[in-house]
Design a protein around this motif. Structure first.
Motif, PDB file in Angstrom:
ATOM      1  N   THR A  29       1.083  -0.980   0.057  1.00 34.99           N
ATOM      2  CA  THR A  29      -0.074   0.121  -0.238  1.00 34.99           C
ATOM      3  C   THR A  29       0.954   1.451  -0.165  1.00 34.99           C
ATOM      4  O   THR A  29       1.952   1.246   0.591  1.00 34.99           O
ATOM      5  CB  THR A  29      -0.959   0.048   1.395  1.00 34.99           C
ATOM      6  OG1 THR A  29      -0.279  -0.032   2.564  1.00 34.99           O
ATOM      7  CG2 THR A  29      -1.916  -1.289   1.294  1.00 34.99           C
ATOM      8  N   SER A  31       0.407   5.405   0.669  1.00 34.17           N
ATOM      9  CA  SER A  31      -0.278   6.529   0.993  1.00 34.17           C
ATOM     10  C   SER A  31       0.416   7.776   0.633  1.00 34.17           C
ATOM     11  O   SER A  31       1.584   7.872   1.124  1.00 34.17           O
ATOM     12  CB  SER A  31      -0.528   6.386   2.511  1.00 34.17           C
ATOM     13  OG  SER A  31      -1.418   5.300   2.924  1.00 34.17           O
ATOM     14  N   SER A  42      -1.136   8.483   9.367  1.00 34.52           N
ATOM     15  CA  SER A  42      -1.512   7.569   8.478  1.00 34.52           C
ATOM     16  C   SER A  42      -0.842   6.144   8.846  1.00 34.52           C
ATOM     17  O   SER A  42      -1.623   5.053   8.881  1.00 34.52           O
ATOM     18  CB  SER A  42      -1.041   7.517   6.806  1.00 34.52           C
ATOM     19  OG  SER A  42      -1.149   6.573   6.112  1.00 34.52           O
ATOM     20  N   ILE A  43       0.341   6.012   9.274  1.00 37.72           N
ATOM     21  CA  ILE A  43       0.950   5.199   9.693  1.00 37.72           C
ATOM     22  C   ILE A  43       0.342   4.374  10.995  1.00 37.72           C
ATOM     23  O   ILE A  43       0.052   3.238  11.198  1.00 37.72           O
ATOM     24  CB  ILE A  43       2.676   5.231   9.979  1.00 37.72           C
ATOM     25  CG1 ILE A  43       3.093   5.382   8.689  1.00 37.72           C
ATOM     26  CG2 ILE A  43       3.292   4.223  10.819  1.00 37.72           C
ATOM     27  CD1 ILE A  43       4.653   5.997   8.793  1.00 37.72           C
ATOM     28  N   SER A  46      -2.901   2.994  10.232  1.00 38.56           N
ATOM     29  CA  SER A  46      -2.639   1.836   9.451  1.00 38.56           C
ATOM     30  C   SER A  46      -2.586   0.668  10.669  1.00 38.56           C
ATOM     31  O   SER A  46      -3.087  -0.618  10.681  1.00 38.56           O
ATOM     32  CB  SER A  46      -1.715   1.690   8.478  1.00 38.56           C
ATOM     33  OG  SER A  46      -0.625   1.931   8.784  1.00 38.56           O
ATOM     34  N   TYR A  47      -1.536   0.916  11.653  1.00 41.85           N
ATOM     35  CA  TYR A  47      -1.223  -0.190  12.829  1.00 41.85           C
ATOM     36  C   TYR A  47      -2.442  -0.510  13.618  1.00 41.85           C
ATOM     37  O   TYR A  47      -2.831  -1.506  13.738  1.00 41.85           O
ATOM     38  CB  TYR A  47      -0.132   0.532  13.724  1.00 41.85           C
ATOM     39  CG  TYR A  47       1.039   0.227  13.077  1.00 41.85           C
ATOM     40  CD1 TYR A  47       1.529  -0.883  13.177  1.00 41.85           C
ATOM     41  CD2 TYR A  47       2.077   1.336  13.234  1.00 41.85           C
ATOM     42  CE1 TYR A  47       2.986  -1.333  12.994  1.00 41.85           C
ATOM     43  CE2 TYR A  47       3.574   0.865  13.104  1.00 41.85           C
ATOM     44  CZ  TYR A  47       3.878  -0.398  13.009  1.00 41.85           C
ATOM     45  OH  TYR A  47       5.258  -0.734  12.630  1.00 41.85           O
ATOM     46  N   LEU A  62       4.399  -6.564   9.821  1.00 42.61           N
ATOM     47  CA  LEU A  62       4.229  -5.315   8.814  1.00 42.61           C
ATOM     48  C   LEU A  62       5.494  -4.766   8.618  1.00 42.61           C
ATOM     49  O   LEU A  62       6.329  -4.530   9.582  1.00 42.61           O
ATOM     50  CB  LEU A  62       3.124  -4.410   8.923  1.00 42.61           C
ATOM     51  CG  LEU A  62       1.933  -4.809   8.908  1.00 42.61           C
ATOM     52  CD1 LEU A  62       0.846  -3.854   9.307  1.00 42.61           C
ATOM     53  CD2 LEU A  62       1.041  -5.325   7.686  1.00 42.61           C
ATOM     54  N   GLU A  63       5.981  -4.393   7.363  1.00 42.46           N
ATOM     55  CA  GLU A  63       7.194  -3.863   6.942  1.00 42.46           C
ATOM     56  C   GLU A  63       6.706  -2.106   6.450  1.00 42.46           C
ATOM     57  O   GLU A  63       5.890  -2.134   5.525  1.00 42.46           O
ATOM     58  CB  GLU A  63       7.890  -4.430   6.055  1.00 42.46           C
ATOM     59  CG  GLU A  63       9.286  -3.565   5.728  1.00 42.46           C
ATOM     60  CD  GLU A  63      10.187  -4.152   4.595  1.00 42.46           C
ATOM     61  OE1 GLU A  63      10.926  -3.647   4.287  1.00 42.46           O
ATOM     62  OE2 GLU A  63       9.813  -5.365   4.288  1.00 42.46           O
ATOM     63  N   ILE A  64       6.913  -1.355   7.428  1.00 44.19           N
ATOM     64  CA  ILE A  64       6.477   0.035   7.032  1.00 44.19           C
ATOM     65  C   ILE A  64       7.583   0.945   6.751  1.00 44.19           C
ATOM     66  O   ILE A  64       8.706   0.627   7.542  1.00 44.19           O
ATOM     67  CB  ILE A  64       5.452   0.779   8.132  1.00 44.19           C
ATOM     68  CG1 ILE A  64       4.306  -0.193   8.560  1.00 44.19           C
ATOM     69  CG2 ILE A  64       5.447   2.127   7.947  1.00 44.19           C
ATOM     70  CD1 ILE A  64       3.382   0.331   9.357  1.00 44.19           C
ATOM     71  N   GLU A  66       8.938   4.904   5.091  1.00 41.93           N
ATOM     72  CA  GLU A  66       8.520   6.043   4.929  1.00 41.93           C
ATOM     73  C   GLU A  66       9.562   6.719   4.131  1.00 41.93           C
ATOM     74  O   GLU A  66      10.747   6.705   4.420  1.00 41.93           O
ATOM     75  CB  GLU A  66       8.334   6.755   6.159  1.00 41.93           C
ATOM     76  CG  GLU A  66       8.029   8.084   6.241  1.00 41.93           C
ATOM     77  CD  GLU A  66       7.934   8.655   7.608  1.00 41.93           C
ATOM     78  OE1 GLU A  66       7.898   9.816   7.978  1.00 41.93           O
ATOM     79  OE2 GLU A  66       7.951   7.830   8.787  1.00 41.93           O
TER      80      GLU A  66
END
Length: 75
Positions: A29, A31, A42-43, A46-47, A62-64, A66
């Motif tokens: 995804t 954003s 947003s992060i 989403s969490y 999850l791998e986030i 930025e």
């Protein structure tokens, strides 16, 4: 992810949200926000959404990531 779209789109600075299939059962995804404050919100959203809705389907955490857009072109 359809349930998340109304949440993310209400965050101040929202510009866009994309869900991309990348093979198998994987999704990416993206954003896009006007500023870092919106991106951070947003992060967090989403969490919270993932932990309440799809945690049982995740094979791994999850791998986030930025970052800033450094080049783009639109029609």
């Amino acid at each position: 992810t359809d349930d998340f779209v109304p949440i993310v789109s209400k965050i101040p600075g929202f510009l866009g949200y994309y869900v991309i299939t990348v093979g198998g059962d994987k999704l990416v995804t993206v954003s896009i926000f006007e500023d870092a404050k919106g991106a951070q919100a947003s992060i967090q959203a989403s969490y919270e959404w993932v932990s309440q809705n799809i945690t049982e389907w995740l094979a791994r955490p999850l791998e986030i990531m930025e970052g800033q857009v450094i080049a783009y072109k639109t029609k």
